[in-house]
Motif scaffolding. Structure first.
Motif, PDB file in Angstrom:
ATOM      1  N   ALA A  49      -0.586   2.623  10.329  1.00 54.48           N
ATOM      2  CA  ALA A  49       0.750   2.312  10.300  1.00 54.48           C
ATOM      3  C   ALA A  49       1.365   1.281   9.697  1.00 54.48           C
ATOM      4  N   THR A  58       9.042   2.687   8.648  1.00 53.14           N
ATOM      5  CA  THR A  58       7.743   2.914   9.148  1.00 53.14           C
ATOM      6  C   THR A  58       6.934   4.031   8.383  1.00 53.14           C
ATOM      7  N   TYR A  59       5.633   3.729   8.390  1.00 46.33           N
ATOM      8  CA  TYR A  59       4.816   4.964   7.757  1.00 46.33           C
ATOM      9  C   TYR A  59       3.809   5.197   8.600  1.00 46.33           C
ATOM     10  N   TYR A  60       3.351   6.519   8.918  1.00 51.73           N
ATOM     11  CA  TYR A  60       2.124   6.544   9.608  1.00 51.73           C
ATOM     12  C   TYR A  60       1.218   7.665   8.881  1.00 51.73           C
ATOM     13  N   ASP A  62      -1.125  10.702   8.890  1.00 51.81           N
ATOM     14  CA  ASP A  62      -0.780  11.980   9.445  1.00 51.81           C
ATOM     15  C   ASP A  62      -1.852  12.093  10.820  1.00 51.81           C
ATOM     16  N   LYS A  65       0.643  10.503  13.612  1.00 53.60           N
ATOM     17  CA  LYS A  65       1.970  10.676  13.737  1.00 53.60           C
ATOM     18  C   LYS A  65       2.368  11.480  15.098  1.00 53.60           C
ATOM     19  N   GLY A  66       3.340  10.926  15.756  1.00 53.96           N
ATOM     20  CA  GLY A  66       3.912  11.493  17.031  1.00 53.96           C
ATOM     21  C   GLY A  66       3.075  10.965  18.145  1.00 53.96           C
ATOM     22  N   ARG A  67       2.048  10.035  17.902  1.00 54.98           N
ATOM     23  CA  ARG A  67       1.323   9.545  19.083  1.00 54.98           C
ATOM     24  C   ARG A  67       1.317   7.969  19.155  1.00 54.98           C
ATOM     25  N   THR A  69       3.152   4.337  17.676  1.00 54.04           N
ATOM     26  CA  THR A  69       4.368   3.743  17.250  1.00 54.04           C
ATOM     27  C   THR A  69       4.339   2.225  17.058  1.00 54.04           C
TER      28      THR A  69
END
Length: 125
Positions: A49, A58-60, A62, A65-67, A69
């Protein structure tokens, strides 16, 4: 001399949560992105991240992502990583990084000047 010190790693069961923190000292990271990478046993270090100086971008990866922060507090020169719904495949040493000009550059490993020593996260099944 710049120091990035990670904390918050540990052992957690699958489905649990952990929060990592990285404290920067020695100089501020004005106008620089910060980020997190990880390296699992026997694998190469991979991007997790990144966050821009302002926190607006922000970048995550894959896989998180969604889990996960990412957040930062510029007044305290810290960056955090909240990790939820952890999976055994999240087991790795997590590294804080700084120096890239943008979060997008950080995600591509461009311009990273500083690394922390890492903190171990172990997720049991």
């Amino acid at each position: 001399q710049v120091q990035l010190v990670e904390s918050g790693g540990g052992l957690v069961q699958a489905g649990g949560s952990l929060r990592l923190s990285c404290a920067a000292s020695g100089r501020t990271f004005s106008n620089k992105a910060m980020g997190w990478f990880r390296q699992a046993p026997g694998k190469e270090r991979e991007f997790v991240a990144a966050i821009s100086w302002s926190g607006s971008t922000t970048y995550y990866a894959d896989s998180v992502k969604g889990r996960f922060t990412i957040s930062r507090d510029n007044a305290k020169n810290t960056v955090g990583l909240q990790m939820n719904t952890l999976k055994p495949e999240d087991t790795a040493v997590y590294y804080c990084a700084a120096g890239a000009s943008t979060a997008q550059a950080m995600a591509k490993y461009y311009g990273i000047n500083d690394w922390g020593q890492g903190t171990l996260v172990t997720v049991s099944s």
